[in-house]
Every structure is written in structure tokens, then in C-alpha cells.
Design an enzyme around this catalytic site. Structure first.
Site, PDB file in Angstrom:
ATOM      1  N   GLU A   1      -8.106 -12.080   6.238  1.00 53.13           N
ATOM      2  CA  GLU A   1      -7.005 -11.570   6.925  1.00 53.13           C
ATOM      3  C   GLU A   1      -7.507 -11.479   8.353  1.00 53.13           C
ATOM      4  O   GLU A   1      -7.270 -12.250   9.406  1.00 53.13           O
ATOM      5  CB  GLU A   1      -6.741 -10.339   6.594  1.00 53.13           C
ATOM      6  CG  GLU A   1      -5.457  -9.448   7.365  1.00 53.13           C
ATOM      7  CD  GLU A   1      -5.223  -8.285   7.041  1.00 53.13           C
ATOM      8  OE1 GLU A   1      -6.336  -7.547   6.492  1.00 53.13           O
ATOM      9  OE2 GLU A   1      -4.271  -7.471   7.466  1.00 53.13           O
TER      10      GLU A   1
ATOM     11  N   HIS B   1       0.884  -1.253   0.238  1.00 51.20           N
ATOM     12  CA  HIS B   1       0.058  -0.207  -0.051  1.00 51.20           C
ATOM     13  C   HIS B   1       0.872   1.360   0.220  1.00 51.20           C
ATOM     14  O   HIS B   1       1.826   1.509   0.885  1.00 51.20           O
ATOM     15  CB  HIS B   1      -1.007   0.003   1.169  1.00 51.20           C
ATOM     16  CG  HIS B   1      -1.738  -0.927   1.516  1.00 51.20           C
ATOM     17  ND1 HIS B   1      -3.142  -0.960   0.917  1.00 51.20           N
ATOM     18  CD2 HIS B   1      -1.673  -2.413   1.838  1.00 51.20           C
ATOM     19  CE1 HIS B   1      -3.931  -2.196   1.063  1.00 51.20           C
ATOM     20  NE2 HIS B   1      -2.755  -3.153   1.541  1.00 51.20           N
TER      21      HIS B   1
HETATM   22  N1  ADE Z   1      -5.054  -1.260   4.118  1.00 49.76           N
HETATM   23  C1  ADE Z   1      -3.766  -0.996   4.396  1.00 49.76           C
HETATM   24  N2  ADE Z   1      -3.275  -2.374   5.014  1.00 49.76           N
HETATM   25  C2  ADE Z   1      -4.144  -3.027   5.002  1.00 49.76           C
HETATM   26  C3  ADE Z   1      -4.542  -4.459   5.698  1.00 49.76           C
HETATM   27  N3  ADE Z   1      -3.433  -5.135   6.184  1.00 49.76           N
HETATM   28  N4  ADE Z   1      -5.638  -4.958   5.677  1.00 49.76           N
HETATM   29  C4  ADE Z   1      -6.787  -4.179   5.392  1.00 49.76           C
HETATM   30  N5  ADE Z   1      -6.851  -2.934   4.543  1.00 49.76           N
HETATM   31  C5  ADE Z   1      -5.368  -2.420   4.527  1.00 49.76           C
HETATM   32 ZN    ZN Z   2      -3.008  -4.978   2.481  1.00 52.80          ZN
END
Ligand code: ADE
Ligand code: ZN
Length: 331
Positions: free
Chosen positions: A200, A19
Site C-alpha cells: 500500500e 477496520h
Molecule cells: N489501519 C487502518 N487503515 C489502514 C491502512 N489503510 N493502512 C494501514 N493500516 C491501517
Molecule cells: Zn486496511
């Protein structure tokens, strides 16, 4: 550096999940805050790093840091800084998530100028280090489906040699993925590759939802598939590629330590796994660090990493000529 770690440092690396805003060095954000007279002291800890304690606070700190990214020039400088750090870790190809919603307040009128500045940053990084970059405009899930559709429209309108994908991050616990189907369809019609964060923070159902509702070829994280053997088989059979970020998962407490991380088990089960860093300064990581921890936890060698980098290149949202050229470099 000498020994096994220096071998890992030298390996040419391919990163699919980074990101832009989350890769901003804290000193870079502090510098912009000082230039603009914004008090951001609350988001930094005593060591000068980003302060957060859990996933929700991580997202809040992240968005607060972004408030000082206010002009196309800020974004150009950020792209240059982020790509210099990636290249220093041996990355030769990277795909960068960037959120149109965080560029000029998300205004469609602002997007072309912001994007042009970021492309300028990527061009200057290529001249400096040779690093090859593609951009993946990314919706922020907790901003809702309307804004996701607007982000997809901006991605579609600017699809081309540099903007090659569309994705979504943000809070996985918010809304249902089916609500975002039209955004992903629009992006697919423009020829963009598709990826979405799932598995996640949430469990296997979130990954099934991604496959059933969004026709993605890649999933950001996806590691919690390990909780359901049938889903692991499905990922392997359908050739879905996981953009795995082990250091991020360990830092956020998805797994207690590196040895408990499922990346090796997923790989042994035939799932296409790749390795990335997500938001390196937030999670105190980088590509060399990821490789060193994986080598130590699972005994992975340069042969394993070369295979993983080939998987990443085959899944990359880039033109065939670039793919072939870089495949020849990763060995
Ligand atoms: N935006 C940046 N990192 C992220 C992550 N690990 N999970 C979800 N959104 C994100
Ligand atoms: Zn991410």
C-alpha cells in the site's frame, strides 16, 4: 435512486477489509468525546470530518479518535453503527478488523469482555438487517512484534465461529515482516485465516516479504505489485487474494485518480481482486461509492461485480455452510 447507480446499490456485496475503528462515523466519535468530556476538536476539520493530510497523520488521527472508545458498551454500539452503514450499502457479508491493542488498553484480561460486547453488536445487526459478520483481530505493526504476538495469542484463544482470522495493519514502513512471523504462526496453528497489509505505502518488496515470511492467503491492498510483472504473475499463480481498497488508495495519494488505479490491470492479469472500503469516513467512501467509481473508471458492470463478490466469498474466512448460502445470493 434510479439508473445504473441504483442497480449497483441493490447488488448484494461482500466486504473483506474494513477496520472497525476506522469505520467509526465522526459524529459517533464526537458524541463519545462529549459524553466523556474529552476534547478531540483537533482531529476534526471545519466540515466535521476527520482531519489528516498524509498517511502518518491519518494513523495519528485514527489513534486519537480511538481514545474515546473506552468500554465494552462503546464497542458494542460502534459495531452496530458500522454494520448498519454497511447493510445500507448492500453488504451481506463483512469481515471486520479490530485491534485488541485498542480494547481496554490491550490488556489480555479485558479482551474477552470487549469481544463479547462486539459479538453482541454483530448479533443485533444480523437481527436488524441480516448482515453476516466475522471478526479478524489485528495487530498494529508500528506497536512492534511483542504486542503483535500478544494480539495473536488473544485471537488464538478466542478463535471460533466469529473470530476466524488474524491480520496486521499499521505503518508498513516500520520493522520487517519476518519479525512478525511467530505471531502469524501462532494464529495459523489456531486455525485462523491470515491476511496482512502490504504493498500500500511500500512497494513490491513488501508483498514478497508477506508471501515469503507469513504464509498469508490474502493481502490487504497489495496493489503496488503492479510495479513488478513477475510479482503479478506470482500472485496469480499462487491464487493470493488482494483485498483492494481503491477509494482509500486514491484518498491517500497512492494513485492520483480512479482511472490510474491498477485494480483493473491486476484483474486482467489473473490476480484475484476483491473490493472493500478500508476506513470509509476517513476516505469519504462506502461500498456503493466504490462500485460506482469502478463502473465509471473501467466500465465494470453488475456481471463483473458479481464475479468479484464470488472471489471474495471463496476467500472469506467463514464456514462452508455460510459460504455456500451466500454464494447462492451473489449470483
Ligand atoms: N489501519 C487502518 N487503515 C489502514 C491502512 N489503510 N493502512 C494501514 N493500516 C491501517
Ligand atoms: Zn486496511
Amino acid at each position: 435512486m434510479t439508473g445504473p447507480k441504483s442497480d449497483l446499490a441493490r447488488l448484494p456485496k461482500v466486504e473483506l477489509h474494513l477496520h472497525l475503528e476506522g469505520a467509526a462515523p465522526p459524529a459517533f466519535i464526537r458524541g463519545l468525546a462529549a459524553e466523556k468530556g474529552v476534547d478531540l476538536s483537533a482531529i476534526f476539520d471545519a466540515d466535521g470530518g476527520y482531519r489528516w493530510a498524509d498517511f502518518a497523520e491519518f494513523l495519528r488521527t485514527y489513534e486519537a479518535a480511538c481514545t474515546v472508545l473506552q468500554s465494552p458498551r462503546d464497542f458494542c454500539r460502534l459495531v452496530e453503527a458500522v454494520l448498519a452503514a454497511s447493510a445500507a450499502d448492500g453488504v451481506i457479508y463483512t469481515e471486520i478488523f479490530l485491534a485488541p491493542d485498542l480494547c481496554g488498553g490491550g490488556s489480555p484480561a479485558a479482551w474477552p469482555e470487549y469481544l463479547a460486547a462486539m459479538i453482541e453488536g454483530a448479533d443485533s445487526a444480523r437481527r436488524a438487517s441480516g448482515i453476516e459478520t466475522r471478526f479478524i483481530p489485528t495487530a498494529i505493526r508500528h506497536f512492534g512484534p511483542e504486542r503483535a504476538l500478544r494480539a495473536a495469542r488473544l485471537a488464538a484463544e478466542t478463535a471460533g465461529a466469529v473470530v476466524t482470522g488474524f491480520g496486521m495493519g499499521g505503518d508498513e514502513r516500520d520493522g520487517h515482516l519476518a519479525e512478525f512471523a511467530s505471531a502469524f504462526e501462532l494464529a495459523a496453528e489456531a486455525g485462523l485465516g491470515l491476511t496482512v497489509h502490504a504493498g500500500e505505502v511500500c512497494g513490491p518488496q513488501s508483498i514478497r516479504d508477506a508471501l515469503d515470511h507469513l504464509s498469508v492467503s490474502r493481502i490487504g491492498h497489495g496493489v503496488r505489485a503492479i510495479e513488478e510483472p513477475a510479482l503479478v504473475s506470482r500472485l496469480a499463480e499462487e491464487g493470493i487474494v488482494l483485498e483492494v481498497n481503491p477509494g482509500s488508495n486514491v484518498a491517500l495519494g497512492v494513485y492520483p485518480d480512479w482511472r490510474s488505479h491498477p485494480i483493473d490491470r491486476l484483474r486482467r492479469a489473473g490476480v484475484n481482486v476483491t473490493v472493500s472500503t478500508d476506513d470509509p469516513p476517513y476516505f469519504h467512501t462506502g461500498m456503493i461509492h466504490e462500485y460506482a467509481e469502478l463502473a465509471s473508471a473501467f466500465g465494470w458492470t453488475s456481471v463483473d461485480f458479481a464475479a468479484i463478490n464470488r472471489t471474495a466469498l471463496r476467500a472469506a474466512f467463514c464456514d462452508e455452510k455460510t459460504r455456500e448460502r451466500l454464494l447462492a445470493r451473489v449470483g
